[in-house]
Write an enzyme that holds these catalytic residues in place. Structure first.
Site, short mmCIF file in Angstrom:
data_model
loop_
_atom_site.label_atom_id
_atom_site.label_comp_id
_atom_site.label_asym_id
_atom_site.label_seq_id
_atom_site.Cartn_x
_atom_site.Cartn_y
_atom_site.Cartn_z
N ARG A 1 1.06 -0.94 -0.28
CA ARG A 1 0.37 -0.51 0.21
C ARG A 1 0.83 1.33 0.08
O ARG A 1 0.56 1.76 0.48
CB ARG A 1 -1.01 -0.08 1.58
CG ARG A 1 -1.77 -0.70 1.61
CD ARG A 1 -2.73 -0.80 0.40
NE ARG A 1 -4.16 -2.07 -0.02
CZ ARG A 1 -5.28 -1.94 0.90
NH1 ARG A 1 -6.08 -0.73 0.96
NH2 ARG A 1 -6.39 -2.96 1.42
N TYR B 1 -14.61 -11.37 0.76
CA TYR B 1 -15.41 -10.29 0.26
C TYR B 1 -16.61 -10.54 -0.31
O TYR B 1 -17.64 -10.02 -0.42
CB TYR B 1 -14.30 -9.47 -0.40
CG TYR B 1 -13.37 -9.46 0.41
CD1 TYR B 1 -14.07 -7.95 0.92
CD2 TYR B 1 -11.64 -9.47 0.55
CE1 TYR B 1 -13.00 -7.82 1.86
CE2 TYR B 1 -11.02 -8.64 0.85
CZ TYR B 1 -11.88 -7.72 2.19
OH TYR B 1 -10.78 -7.11 3.03
N ARG C 1 -3.95 6.24 0.18
CA ARG C 1 -4.76 7.37 1.10
C ARG C 1 -3.48 8.05 1.63
O ARG C 1 -3.95 9.57 2.04
CB ARG C 1 -5.83 6.95 1.65
CG ARG C 1 -7.46 6.47 1.49
CD ARG C 1 -8.02 5.80 1.72
NE ARG C 1 -7.80 5.23 2.35
CZ ARG C 1 -8.20 3.51 2.91
NH1 ARG C 1 -9.16 3.84 3.83
NH2 ARG C 1 -7.97 2.52 3.20
N ASP D 1 -6.70 -3.67 -7.51
CA ASP D 1 -7.52 -3.27 -5.97
C ASP D 1 -8.02 -4.94 -6.45
O ASP D 1 -7.87 -5.02 -7.22
CB ASP D 1 -8.78 -2.77 -5.70
CG ASP D 1 -9.21 -2.83 -4.02
OD1 ASP D 1 -8.30 -2.57 -3.03
OD2 ASP D 1 -9.73 -4.07 -3.86
N ARG E 1 -7.73 11.45 -5.81
CA ARG E 1 -9.24 10.80 -5.55
C ARG E 1 -9.97 11.56 -4.87
O ARG E 1 -11.46 10.82 -5.22
CB ARG E 1 -8.83 10.05 -4.90
CG ARG E 1 -9.89 9.04 -4.27
CD ARG E 1 -9.71 8.11 -4.61
NE ARG E 1 -10.82 7.10 -3.84
CZ ARG E 1 -11.97 6.97 -3.39
NH1 ARG E 1 -12.66 7.31 -4.66
NH2 ARG E 1 -12.20 6.42 -3.25
O1 1CP Z 1 0.52 1.10 -3.45
C1 1CP Z 1 -0.40 -0.53 -3.39
O2 1CP Z 1 -0.58 -1.02 -2.51
C2 1CP Z 1 -1.94 0.26 -3.86
C3 1CP Z 1 -2.53 -1.10 -4.74
C4 1CP Z 1 -3.25 -1.59 -3.93
C5 1CP Z 1 -3.16 -3.20 -3.38
C6 1CP Z 1 -2.45 -3.89 -3.68
C7 1CP Z 1 -4.66 -1.23 -3.11
C8 1CP Z 1 -5.47 0.38 -3.38
N1 1CP Z 1 -5.67 -2.69 -2.58
C9 1CP Z 1 -4.65 -3.62 -2.53
C10 1CP Z 1 -4.97 -4.88 -2.27
C11 1CP Z 1 -6.01 -4.76 -1.57
N2 1CP Z 1 -7.25 -4.19 -1.14
C12 1CP Z 1 -6.28 -6.10 -0.52
C13 1CP Z 1 -4.67 -6.49 0.41
C14 1CP Z 1 -3.54 -6.23 0.48
C15 1CP Z 1 -4.36 -6.18 2.41
O3 1CP Z 1 -4.19 -7.11 2.57
O4 1CP Z 1 -4.18 -4.77 2.87
C16 1CP Z 1 -7.22 -5.89 0.26
C17 1CP Z 1 -7.71 -7.10 1.08
C18 1CP Z 1 -8.24 -5.26 -0.48
C19 1CP Z 1 -9.50 -5.32 -0.21
C20 1CP Z 1 -9.53 -3.32 -0.09
N3 1CP Z 1 -10.29 -2.53 -1.06
C21 1CP Z 1 -9.39 -2.54 1.16
C22 1CP Z 1 -9.73 -3.47 2.76
C23 1CP Z 1 -11.27 -3.98 3.87
C24 1CP Z 1 -10.43 -4.41 4.35
O5 1CP Z 1 -11.33 -5.57 4.38
O6 1CP Z 1 -10.37 -3.94 5.67
C25 1CP Z 1 -9.61 -1.51 1.27
C26 1CP Z 1 -9.65 -0.28 1.97
C27 1CP Z 1 -9.35 -1.47 -0.24
C28 1CP Z 1 -9.34 -0.34 -1.30
C29 1CP Z 1 -8.11 1.11 -1.74
N4 1CP Z 1 -7.90 0.02 -2.12
C30 1CP Z 1 -6.75 0.35 -2.52
C31 1CP Z 1 -5.95 1.65 -1.71
C32 1CP Z 1 -5.97 3.50 -2.17
C33 1CP Z 1 -7.53 2.01 -1.72
C34 1CP Z 1 -8.17 2.88 -0.36
C35 1CP Z 1 -10.20 2.87 -1.23
C36 1CP Z 1 -10.43 5.30 -1.00
O7 1CP Z 1 -9.71 5.42 -2.22
O8 1CP Z 1 -11.65 4.84 -1.24
#
Ligand code: 1CP
Length: 360
Positions: free
Chosen positions: A30, A157, A34, A79, A43
Site C-alpha cells: 500500500r 469478500y 490514501r 485492487d 481521489r
Molecule cells: O500501493 C499499493 O499497494 C496500492 C494498490 C492496492 C493493493 C495492492 C490497493 C489500493 N489495494 C490493494 C490490495 C488489497 N485490497 C488487499 C490486499 C492487501 C491488504 O491486505 O491490505 C485487500 C484486502 C484489499 C481490499 C480493500 N480495498 C480494502 C480492505 C478492506 C478491509 O477488509 O479492510 C480497502 C480499504 C480497499 C480500497 C483501497 N484499495 C487501494 C486503496 C488505495 C484503497 C482505498 C480506497 C479509497 O481511496 O477510497
C-alpha cells in the site's frame, strides 16, 4: 511482445531469487494510497474504480510514492476486488467504509449468477494496459510488481459483502457448503491464473498473491480451502508462461497471519514468502533458507507511528535478524491511511543505510 526500457535496479528480482545483492531492496505494501496527499488529490476528482480502470490515472498514482522516496519497486495501482467485478458482481468503494457489495453471494445457487468463465482480457484488459504504460513510464528505474487477491480472500469478500472482523458468513460456507465452496474457489483460481499470466505478458516483473484473510482460517481449514489453490496458482502461472515461450517471473505469497502454514508455504513453488509482523524473523529465515526461498517483511506497520529515531533503530534490528541473502524489506502489512509519508521514507532510507555494500 512489447519491448521495455532496460531495468537499472534489479535488486528486488535478485533478492527474490536469493542471489547476491549490494543493498537490500525495500518497498511497502500500500505504498500508493490514501496516506499520500497527492493520492487524495487525485481521489477527490475520481471514483476509486475509475482510477483503476483509467491506465493514465492508475499509472500516475503508481508513480507517486517513487517521486518521494527511494523505493526499489513499484506496485501497479489496482485492487484485489477487480476479479469479483470481472465475474459480474458490483463492488462499490465507500469512503470510510471500504469495499461494499450490494448483492453478495447468499447461497450456493448464487454462484450460477456469476460469469464463471469470463474473457479475462476483455474484463481486466485495463489492468494490463496500465501495467504496460507504467513499465514505459518507469523507464527501467525499478521493477513493476503485479498482484491478485488469492481465492479464499476474494471468496470471503464475495460472501460477506464488506469487510468484517470475523468473516463469519464466509466461514459458515466452509462448514455448510464445503463442496460448493471448493467449486467457487476453483472458479476463482482459474480466473486468477489467466489474470496473472496476462499481467506478466503486459510487463509485470514479479507477482504477489494476497491471501490477506488467511488468519481467520485455522491450520485445518487453510490446508483444505486455501493452500491447494495457492499451490495451483504458482505452478500453473509458471507452466503457462513457459508453454507460451515467455520468461517466468518470481512469485510472492503473502498469507497474512498464517503462522501455522509457514512450513507448508516454503514447500510450494513460490519464490518469496511474505511475512506479517507476528512472525519471528530468525525462525522464518531458518525455515526459508533450508528450501532456498526468499522472505519479505515484516516490520509492524504501527512502528511508523513512532519517532524517526525509533523507526531507524527498529529497522536496523529487523534487517540484522533477516540477514542479507534472499531478503526483501517491507512492512508486515500495508500502510494505514493516517500515516505520515516522511516516516515511510525514514524506513526506506534506514533499510538502505544499514544494508549498503553488505557483503554476502
Ligand atoms: O500501493 C499499493 O499497494 C496500492 C494498490 C492496492 C493493493 C495492492 C490497493 C489500493 N489495494 C490493494 C490490495 C488489497 N485490497 C488487499 C490486499 C492487501 C491488504 O491486505 O491490505 C485487500 C484486502 C484489499 C481490499 C480493500 N480495498 C480494502 C480492505 C478492506 C478491509 O477488509 O479492510 C480497502 C480499504 C480497499 C480500497 C483501497 N484499495 C487501494 C486503496 C488505495 C484503497 C482505498 C480506497 C479509497 O481511496 O477510497
Amino acid at each position: 511482445m512489447t519491448s521495455f526500457p532496460p531495468l537499472k535496479n534489479d535488486l528486488l528480482l535478485r533478492a527474490a531469487r536469493c542471489e547476491k545483492v549490494e543493498r537490500i531492496p525495500v518497498w511497502a505494501m500500500r505504498q500508493a494510497g490514501r496516506y499520500l496527499p497527492e493520492f487524495r488529490e487525485v481521489r477527490s476528482k475520481h471514483d476509486f474504480f475509475t482510477i483503476c480502470r483509467t491506465p493514465e490515472l492508475a499509472c500516475e498514482v503508481t508513480m507517486q510514492p517513487l517521486r518521494r522516496m527511494d523505493l526499489d519497486a513499484a506496485i501497479i495501482f489496482s485492487d484485489i476486488l477487480v476479479i469479483p467485478q470481472a465475474l459480474g458482481m458490483t463492488v462499490e468503494m465507500k469512503p470510510g467504509k471500504g469495499p461494499t457489495f450490494p448483492g453478495p453471494l447468499l447461497l450456493p445457487e448464487d454462484i450460477k449468477k456469476l460469469n464463471t468463465t469470463p474473457d479475462v482480457t476483455a474484463e481486466l484488459g485495463y489492468v494490463f494496459e496500465a501495467i504496460t504504460l507504467t513499465r514505459q513510464k518507469l523507464e527501467g528505474k525499478v521493477p513493476l510488481i503485479g498482484f491478485s487477491g488469492a481465492p479464499w480472500t476474494l471468496m470471503a469478500y464475495m460472501i460477506e459483502g464488506q469487510s468484517s472482523s470475523t468473516f463469519s458468513k464466509a466461514r459458515a460456507w466452509l462448514y455448510r457448503y464445503p463442496e460448493e465452496s471448493k467449486s467457487l474457489l476453483g472458479i476463482l483460481t482459474n480466473v486468477i491464473i489467466d489474470y496473472l499470466v496476462g499481467q506478466v505478458k503486459a510487463g509485470a516483473q514479479l507477482l504477489q498473491l494476497f491471501e490477506s484473510h488467511a488468519g481467520i482460517l485455522g491450520a485445518k481449514t487453510f490446508n483444505e480451502f486455501s493452500l491447494p489453490y495457492l499451490k495451483l496458482i504458482a505452478s500453473k502461472v509458471k507452466s503457462k508462461l513457459s508453454d507460451a515461450g515467455h520468461a517466468t517471473v518470481p512469485m510472492t505469497v503473502f498469507a497474512k497471519d498464517a503462522h501455522y502454514a509457514l512450513e507448508d508455504l516454503v514447500n510450494t513453488d513460490y519464490d518469496v514468502i511474505g511475512l506479517d509482523w507476528t512472525i519471528d524473523p530468525i525462525m522464518a529465515s531458518k525455515l526459508a533458507s533450508s528450501k532456498g526461498k526468499a522472505l519479505q517483511g515484516n516490520l509492524d506497520p504501527a512502528a511508523l507511528y513512532g519517532s524517526e529515531e525509533s523507526i531507524a533503530s527498529l529497522t536496523k534490528a529487523m534487517v540484522k535478524q533477516f540477514g542479507t541473502r534472499g531478503y526483501i524489506a517491507n512492512l508486515g502489512h500495508g500502510m494505514y491511511p493516517d500515516m505520515v509519508p516522511e516516516h515511510l521514507k525514514k524506513f526506506v532510507d534506514a533499510v538502505h543505510t544499514c544494508s549498503e555494500n553488505s557483503e554476502n
